[in-house]
Write an enzyme that holds these catalytic residues in place. Structure first.
Site, PDB file in Angstrom:
ATOM      1  N   CYS A 139      -4.877   1.963  -3.647  1.00 48.85           N
ATOM      2  CA  CYS A 139      -3.792   3.221  -3.275  1.00 48.85           C
ATOM      3  C   CYS A 139      -2.596   1.937  -3.110  1.00 48.85           C
ATOM      4  O   CYS A 139      -1.357   1.494  -2.229  1.00 48.85           O
ATOM      5  CB  CYS A 139      -3.717   3.128  -1.620  1.00 48.85           C
ATOM      6  SG  CYS A 139      -4.679   4.892  -1.662  1.00 48.85           S
TER       7      CYS A 139
ATOM      8  N   HIS B  20       0.869  -1.567  -0.141  1.00 44.63           N
ATOM      9  CA  HIS B  20       0.235   0.168  -0.264  1.00 44.63           C
ATOM     10  C   HIS B  20       0.778   1.176   0.027  1.00 44.63           C
ATOM     11  O   HIS B  20       2.062   1.721   0.278  1.00 44.63           O
ATOM     12  CB  HIS B  20      -0.894   0.548   1.511  1.00 44.63           C
ATOM     13  CG  HIS B  20      -2.244   0.769   1.529  1.00 44.63           C
ATOM     14  ND1 HIS B  20      -1.566   2.221   1.644  1.00 44.63           N
ATOM     15  CD2 HIS B  20      -3.593   0.892   1.267  1.00 44.63           C
ATOM     16  CE1 HIS B  20      -2.707   2.873   1.894  1.00 44.63           C
ATOM     17  NE2 HIS B  20      -3.858   2.036   1.261  1.00 44.63           N
TER      18      HIS B  20
END
Length: 413
Positions: free
Chosen positions: A371, A130
């Site tokens: 993300c 992420h």
């Protein structure tokens, strides 16, 4: 740490669903099918009641207050810290640092290591992180001159462990990896990652945000140096999480923020810092959030993580089989070990268009790069449709998803 398993035949998803008020609502005239659990899970009534009870019954600032409400709030907040300690099998409650979430915990560690790194040092991060477990380390390298190196992944969405071992050296000071990929659902071999890093003297931070709702991690058995989670991924409120750090590391790291609570004594000439964990908990914390985090752990442990895992595995296997009956559908992330995430696309259709249509049918999925843009760049795609499951989802909801995706395909091709 072991727990008593609940046989799957006693796992009653329909009874569990009654604990979640939001699952009773409609969206666009259809019953809500909530399949965005990797972004945030829903909150059971038991946790909602805990939040209401705090504000109605004993809302007060904590620590050092002599009046009754402050003492009650302090006791409840510290009891929640002990629940977290027990749940993750952490040696001491003061190794549990309350944060605003996983991102906050990662930044705390990255900031602290600024004084420990220098040019010529390496830090390793996996290719499936992420952004919250990439950007803070890039910033750390900019401050210190250290070099960021990437552990590669393969087309199945698995880390190439041979390359990881080749990257490790006596220059390696830190290793960062998620326990579970938020974009692919891959369960990474963190035991092997931690053991190999420690052999070269490197510390390891594991991002447990996606794992915590599905896997009950034993942090002493893992021997990990840092582990971070967010409460809102596991039936708790947003804006609160925890960072675990080994005592030896937490004592070495400087305070992340200055302010009240994190000090022992303040004069204009010099300030001395409080003992753990308060050294890293400046200011008034999210008191209600911390207490509700504890209530969420109670709720999930009452169901049992073994039962949750078994049910979710069956649900994801069923969803995978049904989605693959759709012409042109491709799933990204086919690791041998994965949990409740299915990322997919349909040839010739942008994922955003699919997400928009299924939302009109009351189905909540997430579209985009989640993300995790480097993963999408690796596959050379703009993003995916991500359906992420929890223990309160059902096979009937999977069937609705499949029907909606088929409808979207027919409309868009």
């Amino acid at each position: 740490m072991t727990e008593k398993s609940i046989p799957i035949e006693k796992f009653d998803v329909n009874t569990i669903r009654k604990d979640f008020p939001i699952l009773q609502r409609e969206v666009n005239g259809h019953p809500l099918v909530y399949l965005d659990n990797a972004a945030t899970s829903q909150t059971p009534q038991q946790v909602i009641d805990t939040i209401v009870d705090y504000y109605q019954g004993y809302n007060a600032n904590i620590h050092r207050g002599v009046h009754t409400l402050s003492q009650e709030a302090t006791d409840a907040y510290e009891a929640a810290r002990q629940k977290i300690q027990k749940h993750f099998n952490i040696a001491h409650p003061y190794e549990v640092i309350f944060t605003s979430g996983t991102t906050d915990g990662i930044n705390l560690v990255a900031n602290g290591f600024t004084s420990f790194l220098k040019e010529g040092n390496d830090i390793l991060v996996s290719a499936m992180e992420h952004h919250s477990n990439i950007v803070p380390w890039q910033m750390l390298c900019e401050r210190t001159g250290a070099t960021l190196k990437v552990i590669p992944m393969n087309l199945d969405g698995e880390l190439v462990m041979e390359e990881y071992h080749n990257l490790l050296s006596d220059k390696t000071k830190l290793v960062f990896c998620n326990h579970v990929s938020n974009a692919l659902g891959t369960i990474n071999p963190i035991e092997e990652i931690i053991q190999a890093a420690h052999k070269v003297g490197a510390a390891v931070l594991v991002d447990g945000a996606q794992a915590a709702a599905h896997i009950k991690a034993d942090l002493q058995a893992l021997d990990v140096d840092f582990y971070t989670v967010s409460a809102h991924k596991m039936c708790g409120p947003t804006g609160v999480g925890m960072l675990y750090g080994k005592e030896e590391w937490l004592k070495k790291l400087p305070p992340y923020q200055g302010g009240g609570e994190m000090i022992a004594e303040v004069t204009f000439e010099k300030t001395t810092y409080a003992d753990l964990p308060h050294k890293f908990e400046a200011g008034t914390p999210n008191i209600c959030g911390g207490i509700a985090f504890g209530a969420a752990l109670d709720y999930m442990n009452n169901i049992g993580f073994d039962a949750i895992a078994q049910y979710e595995d069956e649900l994801v296997e069923y969803a995978t089989e049904q989605l693959l009956t759709i012409d042109g559908l491709k799933i990204y992330g086919t690791a041998a070990h994965k949990t409740s995430v299915i990322s997919f696309n349909i040839d010739g259709i942008h994922p955003y268009d699919i997400g928009t249509i299924v939302d009109k049918l009351g189905i909540a999925v997430r579209t985009g790069h989640h993300c995790a843009q480097p993963i999408m760049d690796f596959y050379k795609i703009p993003g995916t449709v991500r359906a992420s499951f929890s223990f309160y989802n059902t096979k009937e909801e999977v069937d609705k998803l499949v029907g909606a995706v088929k409808r979207a395909r027919n409309m868009l091709l």
